[in-house]
Design a protein around this motif. Structure first.
Motif, PDB file in Angstrom:
ATOM      1  N   TRP A 103       0.828  -1.206   0.000  1.00 54.14           N
ATOM      2  CA  TRP A 103       0.000   0.000   0.000  1.00 54.14           C
ATOM      3  C   TRP A 103       0.862   1.255   0.000  1.00 54.14           C
ATOM      4  O   TRP A 103       0.572   2.230  -0.707  1.00 54.14           O
ATOM      5  CB  TRP A 103      -0.928  -0.032   1.207  1.00 54.14           C
ATOM      6  N   LYS A 166      -7.592  -8.078  -1.348  1.00 55.91           N
ATOM      7  CA  LYS A 166      -8.916  -8.113  -1.991  1.00 55.91           C
ATOM      8  C   LYS A 166     -10.007  -7.712  -1.006  1.00 55.91           C
ATOM      9  O   LYS A 166     -10.941  -6.973  -1.362  1.00 55.91           O
ATOM     10  CB  LYS A 166      -9.176  -9.519  -2.536  1.00 55.91           C
ATOM     11  N   GLN A 169      -9.972  -3.979  -0.469  1.00 53.48           N
ATOM     12  CA  GLN A 169     -10.583  -3.304  -1.610  1.00 53.48           C
ATOM     13  C   GLN A 169     -12.107  -3.353  -1.536  1.00 53.48           C
ATOM     14  O   GLN A 169     -12.796  -2.366  -1.823  1.00 53.48           O
ATOM     15  CB  GLN A 169     -10.109  -3.934  -2.922  1.00 53.48           C
ATOM     16  N   GLU A 170     -12.634  -4.499  -1.126  1.00 52.97           N
ATOM     17  CA  GLU A 170     -14.086  -4.631  -1.010  1.00 52.97           C
ATOM     18  C   GLU A 170     -14.658  -3.717   0.073  1.00 52.97           C
ATOM     19  O   GLU A 170     -15.755  -3.172  -0.074  1.00 52.97           O
ATOM     20  CB  GLU A 170     -14.452  -6.086  -0.694  1.00 52.97           C
ATOM     21  N   ASN A 174     -10.405   0.875  -2.172  1.00 48.16           N
ATOM     22  CA  ASN A 174      -9.032   1.178  -2.574  1.00 48.16           C
ATOM     23  C   ASN A 174      -8.332  -0.108  -2.999  1.00 48.16           C
ATOM     24  O   ASN A 174      -8.224  -1.054  -2.207  1.00 48.16           O
ATOM     25  CB  ASN A 174      -8.256   1.833  -1.425  1.00 48.16           C
ATOM     26  N   MET A 175      -7.862  -0.150  -4.242  1.00 46.33           N
ATOM     27  CA  MET A 175      -7.195  -1.332  -4.763  1.00 46.33           C
ATOM     28  C   MET A 175      -5.726  -1.334  -4.338  1.00 46.33           C
ATOM     29  O   MET A 175      -5.056  -0.288  -4.379  1.00 46.33           O
ATOM     30  CB  MET A 175      -7.290  -1.378  -6.288  1.00 46.33           C
ATOM     31  N   ILE A 176      -5.242  -2.497  -3.919  1.00 49.70           N
ATOM     32  CA  ILE A 176      -3.850  -2.661  -3.510  1.00 49.70           C
ATOM     33  C   ILE A 176      -3.202  -3.708  -4.402  1.00 49.70           C
ATOM     34  O   ILE A 176      -3.670  -4.845  -4.476  1.00 49.70           O
ATOM     35  CB  ILE A 176      -3.750  -3.094  -2.034  1.00 49.70           C
ATOM     36  N   ARG A 177      -2.147  -3.319  -5.073  1.00 52.02           N
ATOM     37  CA  ARG A 177      -1.379  -4.265  -5.887  1.00 52.02           C
ATOM     38  C   ARG A 177      -0.280  -4.854  -5.009  1.00 52.02           C
ATOM     39  O   ARG A 177       0.640  -4.155  -4.599  1.00 52.02           O
ATOM     40  CB  ARG A 177      -0.780  -3.576  -7.109  1.00 52.02           C
TER      41      ARG A 177
END
Length: 335
Positions: A103, A166, A169-170, A174-177
């Motif tokens: 993050w 995941k 994000q749900e 906020n999406m985390i790669r």
């Protein structure tokens, strides 16, 4: 004093009271905004120092419980002290650390902060959240109380970094790669293996007939296939624990209960089962090669052994698959 004078006095007092009330409300509002800004500044500074902010009872009340909030808190409740007997807390913490580092590396914002409370430093937090097990991953929303979905069900989906990312994000949008640190151990081991192979070929340079033996290449291919199909590459990338103790039954688990994860011991089990099935097919193939009377008895034994190996160990593979993929309807010898 006449009646008109009293009325003018009442009006003045009412105006003074109203202005005082409005001024007090204004200053209280400004104070609240400043308090929110101070908390965000402090959380940002702490997250810049360490991607996971360690909280105790006092810090939890100050940064998490305080209102108003316009940020989400991802909270891990754990017990890292070995005396607490939490066998999976360290492994779960390492996966959580990967998510928090990812993050920060990928440019996180001030809307999500990753925090952690250890039982020895914040047992009041455990009591307030009614948590009697560890590890626990919770999402504290900006407003309102946490819902059931704000607690990650690690018994069903595991605690791998990808699963946590995941879930975050749900809950936050906020999406985390996920970015894992490279492991150079495999590269070094492979390089050493190549050096040993080159040295062996050099020493045997005058007798290299074995390089033309088809069985050698056949077994090498079988070994590579078993390595890949058992999930060894997944272990190399994800770094899962060897096995895990069930927090309820206190028994060691060798097979992960979710299709999203696996243990190192599980890959060895799957590899052994696949090898047994492969040997069964090889025996069946060898039994069918020769049809002479001299080898009739041997071929019969090989065929029976091959059928038994394929039936038993393939059934075991399907049983493991059925356990990991809930709702899979097919089985053979074992449920």
């Amino acid at each position: 004093m006449d009646t008109s004078t009293w009325r003018r006095t009442d009006v003045r007092l009412a105006c003074v009271f109203l202005l005082s009330y409005l001024a007090a409300g204004f200053f209280l509002q400004v104070e609240g905004v400043a308090s929110l800004a101070e908390r965000i500044t402090k959380l940002t500074e702490l997250s810049n120092q360490r991607s996971i902010i360690k909280l105790n009872n006092e810090r939890y009340r100050e940064l998490v419980k305080a209102a108003p909030r316009n940020y989400s808190i991802i909270l891990m409740l754990t017990a890292l002290n070995p005396n607490r007997g939490c066998q999976v807390c360290q492994a779960a913490h390492e996966e959580y650390q990967v998510v928090a580092d990812s993050w920060r590396i990928t440019g996180g914002n001030d809307k999500v902060f990753f925090t952690m409370v250890d039982y020895d430093e914040g047992h009041d937090v455990f009591n307030s959240l009614k948590a009697n097990t560890a590890p626990v991953f919770m999402h504290i929303p900006p407003a309102g109380k946490p819902k059931d979905a704000d607690t990650l069900n690690i018994q069903a989906v595991g605690y791998e970094a990808e699963v946590i990312a995941k879930w975050v994000q749900e809950r936050t949008g906020n999406m985390i790669r996920v970015v894992r640190k490279p492991n150079y151990g495999g590269v070094i081991a492979f390089s050493l293996l190549m050096v040993l192979v080159a040295g062996f070929l050099y020493l045997r340079r005058n007798s290299l007939e074995f390089l033309y033996n088809r069985n050698v290449y056949a077994w090498i291919l079988v070994a590579v296939i078993l390595f890949m199909t058992s999930g060894q590459m997944w272990n190399h990338i994800r770094g899962p624990p060897f096995m895990q103790r069930n927090p309820q039954s206190k028994q060691w688990m060798y097979i992960h209960g979710s299709s999203q994860g696996q243990y190192v011991a599980e890959t060895y089990i799957v590899m052994s089962l696949n090898l047994a099935v492969a040997i069964g097919f090889i025996l069946l193939n060898e039994a069918a090669k020769s049809t002479t009377e001299a080898h009739k008895g041997r071929n019969k034994v090989m065929a029976i052994a091959g059928i038994a190996l394929v039936a038993i160990f393939f059934s075991a593979l399907k049983s493991i698959f059925r356990a990991k993929y809930q709702g899979y309807p097919y089985s053979f010898l074992f449920k």
